[in-house]
Write a protein that holds these residues in place. Structure first.
Motif, PDB file in Angstrom:
ATOM      1  N   ALA A 166      50.248  35.243  36.271  1.00 57.58           N
ATOM      2  CA  ALA A 166      50.026  36.222  37.761  1.00 57.58           C
ATOM      3  C   ALA A 166      49.835  34.988  38.499  1.00 57.58           C
ATOM      4  CB  ALA A 166      48.694  37.241  37.336  1.00 57.58           C
ATOM      5  N   ALA A 167      48.875  34.191  38.260  1.00 61.14           N
ATOM      6  CA  ALA A 167      48.671  32.959  39.178  1.00 61.14           C
ATOM      7  C   ALA A 167      49.943  32.400  40.143  1.00 61.14           C
ATOM      8  CB  ALA A 167      47.702  31.894  38.755  1.00 61.14           C
ATOM      9  N   LEU A 168      50.904  31.976  39.162  1.00 60.91           N
ATOM     10  CA  LEU A 168      51.971  31.503  39.626  1.00 60.91           C
ATOM     11  C   LEU A 168      52.848  32.439  40.739  1.00 60.91           C
ATOM     12  CD1 LEU A 168      51.392  29.423  37.313  1.00 60.91           C
ATOM     13  CD2 LEU A 168      53.738  29.303  36.995  1.00 60.91           C
ATOM     14  N   LEU A 169      52.873  33.696  40.234  1.00 59.02           N
ATOM     15  CA  LEU A 169      53.607  34.825  40.900  1.00 59.02           C
ATOM     16  C   LEU A 169      52.970  35.060  42.147  1.00 59.02           C
ATOM     17  CD1 LEU A 169      54.029  37.196  37.998  1.00 59.02           C
ATOM     18  CD2 LEU A 169      55.993  35.430  38.783  1.00 59.02           C
ATOM     19  N   LEU A 170      51.611  34.984  42.134  1.00 67.66           N
ATOM     20  CA  LEU A 170      51.189  35.198  43.549  1.00 67.66           C
ATOM     21  C   LEU A 170      51.218  34.213  44.519  1.00 67.66           C
ATOM     22  CD1 LEU A 170      47.551  36.883  42.023  1.00 67.66           C
ATOM     23  CD2 LEU A 170      49.530  37.924  43.369  1.00 67.66           C
ATOM     24  N   LYS A 171      50.903  32.851  43.907  1.00 65.53           N
ATOM     25  CA  LYS A 171      51.291  31.899  45.015  1.00 65.53           C
ATOM     26  C   LYS A 171      52.695  32.083  45.374  1.00 65.53           C
ATOM     27  CE  LYS A 171      49.862  28.132  47.080  1.00 65.53           C
ATOM     28  NZ  LYS A 171      49.786  26.655  46.437  1.00 65.53           N
ATOM     29  N   ALA A 172      53.646  32.123  44.635  1.00 64.88           N
ATOM     30  CA  ALA A 172      55.109  32.145  44.930  1.00 64.88           C
ATOM     31  C   ALA A 172      55.304  33.283  45.992  1.00 64.88           C
ATOM     32  CB  ALA A 172      55.874  32.057  44.061  1.00 64.88           C
ATOM     33  N   ALA A 173      54.650  34.375  45.944  1.00 58.49           N
ATOM     34  CA  ALA A 173      54.682  35.389  46.646  1.00 58.49           C
ATOM     35  C   ALA A 173      53.995  35.132  48.036  1.00 58.49           C
ATOM     36  CB  ALA A 173      54.111  36.810  46.172  1.00 58.49           C
ATOM     37  N   ALA A 174      52.816  34.434  47.987  1.00 56.47           N
ATOM     38  CA  ALA A 174      52.268  33.934  49.388  1.00 56.47           C
ATOM     39  C   ALA A 174      53.014  32.801  50.160  1.00 56.47           C
ATOM     40  CB  ALA A 174      50.638  33.442  48.893  1.00 56.47           C
ATOM     41  N   LEU A 175      53.674  31.961  49.464  1.00 62.54           N
ATOM     42  CA  LEU A 175      54.384  30.967  49.993  1.00 62.54           C
ATOM     43  C   LEU A 175      55.585  31.368  50.561  1.00 62.54           C
ATOM     44  CD1 LEU A 175      54.090  27.901  47.394  1.00 62.54           C
ATOM     45  CD2 LEU A 175      53.157  28.011  49.826  1.00 62.54           C
ATOM     46  N   ALA A 176      56.186  32.420  49.952  1.00 61.55           N
ATOM     47  CA  ALA A 176      57.471  32.869  50.550  1.00 61.55           C
ATOM     48  C   ALA A 176      57.068  33.786  51.809  1.00 61.55           C
ATOM     49  CB  ALA A 176      57.957  34.046  49.413  1.00 61.55           C
ATOM     50  N   ALA A 177      56.016  34.369  51.718  1.00 56.99           N
ATOM     51  CA  ALA A 177      55.618  35.056  52.945  1.00 56.99           C
ATOM     52  C   ALA A 177      55.469  34.260  53.883  1.00 56.99           C
ATOM     53  CB  ALA A 177      54.337  36.016  52.551  1.00 56.99           C
ATOM     54  N   ARG A 178      54.818  33.004  53.829  1.00 62.64           N
ATOM     55  CA  ARG A 178      54.915  31.960  54.934  1.00 62.64           C
ATOM     56  C   ARG A 178      56.355  31.601  55.484  1.00 62.64           C
ATOM     57  NH1 ARG A 178      51.022  27.060  53.595  1.00 62.64           N
ATOM     58  NH2 ARG A 178      52.969  26.105  52.659  1.00 62.64           N
ATOM     59  N   GLU A 179      57.081  31.397  54.648  1.00 60.36           N
ATOM     60  CA  GLU A 179      58.407  31.100  54.757  1.00 60.36           C
ATOM     61  C   GLU A 179      59.290  32.319  55.768  1.00 60.36           C
ATOM     62  OE1 GLU A 179      61.403  29.858  51.963  1.00 60.36           O
ATOM     63  OE2 GLU A 179      59.747  28.668  51.044  1.00 60.36           O
ATOM     64  N   VAL A 180      58.713  33.515  55.436  1.00 55.23           N
ATOM     65  CA  VAL A 180      59.523  34.652  56.078  1.00 55.23           C
ATOM     66  C   VAL A 180      58.452  35.537  56.586  1.00 55.23           C
ATOM     67  CG1 VAL A 180      60.999  36.549  55.626  1.00 55.23           C
ATOM     68  CG2 VAL A 180      61.060  34.667  54.181  1.00 55.23           C
ATOM     69  N   PRO A 181      57.992  35.069  57.811  1.00 56.36           N
ATOM     70  CA  PRO A 181      56.838  35.463  58.431  1.00 56.36           C
ATOM     71  C   PRO A 181      56.652  36.912  58.955  1.00 56.36           C
ATOM     72  CG  PRO A 181      57.582  33.779  59.834  1.00 56.36           C
ATOM     73  CD  PRO A 181      58.325  33.654  58.512  1.00 56.36           C
ATOM     74  N   GLU A 182      58.101  37.539  58.977  1.00 54.45           N
ATOM     75  CA  GLU A 182      58.551  38.833  59.593  1.00 54.45           C
ATOM     76  C   GLU A 182      58.139  39.803  58.494  1.00 54.45           C
ATOM     77  OE1 GLU A 182      60.502  36.086  58.931  1.00 54.45           O
ATOM     78  OE2 GLU A 182      62.661  36.605  60.224  1.00 54.45           O
ATOM     79  N   ALA A 206      45.451  25.937  46.052  1.00 52.48           N
ATOM     80  CA  ALA A 206      46.165  25.165  44.722  1.00 52.48           C
ATOM     81  C   ALA A 206      45.938  26.056  43.472  1.00 52.48           C
ATOM     82  CB  ALA A 206      45.355  23.886  44.520  1.00 52.48           C
ATOM     83  N   LEU A 207      46.647  25.889  42.678  1.00 53.20           N
ATOM     84  CA  LEU A 207      46.713  27.143  41.764  1.00 53.20           C
ATOM     85  C   LEU A 207      45.396  27.282  41.116  1.00 53.20           C
ATOM     86  CD1 LEU A 207      50.371  26.631  40.272  1.00 53.20           C
ATOM     87  CD2 LEU A 207      49.509  28.615  41.133  1.00 53.20           C
ATOM     88  N   PRO A 208      44.655  26.186  40.615  1.00 59.02           N
ATOM     89  CA  PRO A 208      43.389  26.399  39.997  1.00 59.02           C
ATOM     90  C   PRO A 208      42.431  27.338  40.812  1.00 59.02           C
ATOM     91  CG  PRO A 208      43.859  24.170  39.713  1.00 59.02           C
ATOM     92  CD  PRO A 208      44.947  24.717  40.724  1.00 59.02           C
ATOM     93  N   ARG A 209      42.532  26.936  42.132  1.00 58.64           N
ATOM     94  CA  ARG A 209      41.395  27.698  43.054  1.00 58.64           C
ATOM     95  C   ARG A 209      42.112  29.157  43.204  1.00 58.64           C
ATOM     96  NH1 ARG A 209      40.391  25.509  48.689  1.00 58.64           N
ATOM     97  NH2 ARG A 209      39.241  27.347  48.696  1.00 58.64           N
ATOM     98  N   LEU A 210      43.278  29.095  43.337  1.00 59.93           N
ATOM     99  CA  LEU A 210      43.950  30.563  43.475  1.00 59.93           C
ATOM    100  C   LEU A 210      43.439  31.306  42.218  1.00 59.93           C
ATOM    101  CD1 LEU A 210      47.271  31.719  44.926  1.00 59.93           C
ATOM    102  CD2 LEU A 210      46.329  32.686  42.691  1.00 59.93           C
ATOM    103  N   MET A 211      43.538  30.622  40.974  1.00 61.91           N
ATOM    104  CA  MET A 211      43.109  31.651  39.612  1.00 61.91           C
ATOM    105  C   MET A 211      41.549  31.980  39.812  1.00 61.91           C
ATOM    106  SD  MET A 211      44.474  32.448  36.716  1.00 61.91           S
ATOM    107  CE  MET A 211      43.340  33.442  35.633  1.00 61.91           C
ATOM    108  N   ASN A 212      40.841  31.039  40.160  1.00 55.28           N
ATOM    109  CA  ASN A 212      39.376  31.126  40.410  1.00 55.28           C
ATOM    110  C   ASN A 212      39.137  32.317  41.334  1.00 55.28           C
ATOM    111  OD1 ASN A 212      38.641  29.615  38.182  1.00 55.28           O
ATOM    112  ND2 ASN A 212      38.323  27.889  39.598  1.00 55.28           N
ATOM    113  N   ALA A 213      39.886  32.218  42.366  1.00 57.90           N
ATOM    114  CA  ALA A 213      39.506  33.399  43.403  1.00 57.90           C
ATOM    115  C   ALA A 213      40.058  34.808  42.821  1.00 57.90           C
ATOM    116  CB  ALA A 213      40.394  33.063  44.687  1.00 57.90           C
ATOM    117  N   LEU A 214      41.311  34.692  42.149  1.00 56.92           N
ATOM    118  CA  LEU A 214      41.566  36.000  41.797  1.00 56.92           C
ATOM    119  C   LEU A 214      40.695  36.630  40.680  1.00 56.92           C
ATOM    120  CD1 LEU A 214      44.120  37.876  41.374  1.00 56.92           C
ATOM    121  CD2 LEU A 214      44.875  36.419  39.288  1.00 56.92           C
TER     122      LEU A 214
END
Lengths: 81, 460
Positions: free
Chosen positions: B293-309, B350-358
């Motif tokens: 889930a941490a990887l999926l969430l991070k990818a989703a977030a980075l993609a949202a930055r790439e596609v701000p629409e 970063a992934l470890p921080r995202l995981m902890n935040a999750l």
């Protein structure tokens, strides 16, 4: 570790992760993850707690053995022998 | 003079119940400080302040339900009004742990601090003491929760407070200030607040400090009565479940009525991500292991930055891009129902921080301790139903957002790999998007970005 202690440890670890879970109602061969609606975060916490309490390092590969109370207890007994 | 009003904590909120004040009159507050606990149909939320200044007057008593927009308190410019000085202040060494004193140069107050309409700045039933005694305790910085009442039925009396104040001035270092919420949480988690390092102003101990200090899941399980679902301060559990259902019903009906959804789906090869994850987890202590889930969430977030629409809101017939990527994460609650609090700036974690935040976010979502900015601030939402065993999510957007990303279970499937049939772990990623804001081409770019990002897990 004897099997009774191991079973207790598994039950206590589950309870600490899912406060209020009716652990006493779980049969030894129930798949507790489904029975208690544990998601992957809950399960990871369970593995963390169990590892901490037993002093055994539990790898991702070991987790398929941790699906039932009795399977988990067998795993602990085997690893601490 | 600014007003602190009942905030709208999500499109589905019309009113809220003030459960608790975390500050008192005279306290300095900064923009972003949690100042009150508000209960909505869906959760109990720590609400942050949007202004910096001095809390001059609390207008609403704990336990009161008011519509969104109702003034709850008045905030004056910093230093405009000061609380009356109190005994322990004098002769105290200039220690960092100094209770209830704004960090302003000491000067005589132009006027005494206004007394709130009701000085009961604690939830009702917290400690049995009358309003005057509470006020005295506030003024003398005595925590009622630590007193043993000598009055009838253990009621705390004026003398109790005076004795406690005298004892404290006479000896011992001043205690760090502990917010009422932190104190209650400490009791729930079995933490002694005196041992917690406070990160608030003047080392005040906030609820988050208590959570950090809590022994974590290895602590003995709390009694079952303290357990499941968000603690309900103002409503019984059944009402609460019904209220949550109504809130979800309202929001989702609005989504399906107002938003012309379009849906896209793609299958993402997870071989690289899974291998990387296993390797990472093999090398890491259990507490630092990552979930897919941490990887999926991070990818989703980075993609949202790439596609701000796709990252933002549709309101008043136009799209407004979000400031930062605040990833809403759908969390199912044990008692039923759903909240989707935000992982703020998820694209930068970063992934470890995202995981902890999750972990932290999910725990707090389930124990009912979310922040206002988390509850209302999501710019795009992800729902990961992989744990529930399904492969594909056909999501409904949370208005006023314009996109919802869905992930199913990571599962082994036969795939064509380099011209041969191979077995690979794959996940189905879906996008539900608002056709008013974007077209399919934009949505496609988004899902393609997610798939691409997951091929380089080491760069996530």
């Amino acid at each position: 570790m004897n099997r009774t202690d191991a079973l207790d440890m598994v039950r206590e670890s589950i309870s600490s992760v899912i406060p209020g879970a009716d652990v006493a109602a779980l049969a030894p061969d129930d798949a507790f993850r489904e029975a208690l609606d544990m998601d992957s975060l809950d399960f990871l916490s369970f593995v963390e707690v169990l590892s901490e309490r037993s002093g055994i390092r539990i790898e991702d590969e070991d987790t398929p053995r941790l699906t039932t109370l009795s399977g988990s207890a067998d795993f602990l007994v085997a690893r601490t022998r | 003079m600014a007003e602190f009003t009942m905030p709208s904590l999500g499109a589905d909120m019309d009113e809220g119940t003030l459960v608790e004040w975390l500050v008192g009159p005279g306290d300095l507050v900064r923009r972003g400080d949690p100042v009150a606990v508000v209960e909505t149909a869906k959760s109990t939320i720590e609400v942050e302040c949007f202004d910096t200044g001095t809390m001059t007057k609390l207008l609403v008593e704990p336990g009161t339900t008011v519509p969104v927009g109702t003034p709850l308190a008045l905030i004056g410019p910093a230093g405009e009004r000061r609380p009356a000085p109190h005994a322990p202040e004098k002769g105290e060494p200039s220690e960092p742990v100094e209770p209830r004193t704004p960090p302003e140069p000491p000067s005589p107050p132009p006027e005494p601090a206004p007394v709130p309409a009701s000085p009961a700045a604690r939830p009702p039933g917290h400690v049995d003491a009358g309003p005057l005694v509470r006020h005295l305790a506030e003024q003398s910085d005595v925590d009622l929760g630590t007193l043993h009442g000598s009055g009838p039925g253990g009621r705390v009396t004026r003398t109790d407070v005076e004795h406690a104040a005298a004892a404290r001035t006479g000896a011992g270092p001043p205690r760090a200030r502990v917010t009422p919420l932190a104190r209650r949480l400490a009791a729930e988690l079995g933490v002694d607040p005196a041992t917690v390092r406070g990160t608030g102003r003047q080392s005040a101990v906030h609820a988050s400090d208590v959570r950090r200090a809590a022994p974590g899941p290895s602590a003995p399980a709390p009694p079952a009565s303290a357990a499941p679902g968000p603690p309900s301060a103002a409503r019984p559990a059944e009402d609460r479940a019904a209220a949550m259902r109504r809130a979800i019903a309202g929001l989702m009906s609005r989504a399906n009525r107002d938003i012309p959804h379009y849906h896209l789906s793609t299958t993402v090869d997870m071989a690289a991500a899974t291998d990387w994850l296993h390797e990472h987890n093999r090398r890491s202590p259990i507490g630092e292991r990552l979930l897919p889930a941490a990887l999926l969430l991070k990818a989703a977030a980075l993609a949202a930055r790439e596609v701000p629409e796709l990252n933002g809101f549709w309101a008043d017939d136009h799209f407004t891009a979000g400031e930062g990527v605040h990833l809403g994460v759908a969390v199912s609650l044990r008692g039923g129902g759903l909240v989707a609090p935000a992982l703020r700036h998820a694209d930068t974690l970063a992934l470890p921080r995202l995981m902890n935040a999750l972990k932290d976010l999910v725990t707090r979502a389930r124990t009912g301790r979310l922040r206002g900015s988390e509850v209302s601030g999501a710019t795009i939402t992800v729902t990961d139903l992989g744990d529930q065993g399904v492969e594909t999510v056909f999501g409904v957007i949370h208005p006023p957002q314009v996109a919802l990303v869905g992930f199913g279970r990571v599962t082994d499937r036969p795939c064509a790999v380099d011209g041969l049939l191979g077995v690979r772990p794959v996940v189905t990623a879906t996008l539900s998007a608002d056709h008013r804001a974007t077209d399919g081409a934009v949505g496609s770019r988004y899902l393609t970005a997610v798939a691409r990002l997951l091929q380089k897990p080491e760069h996530l």
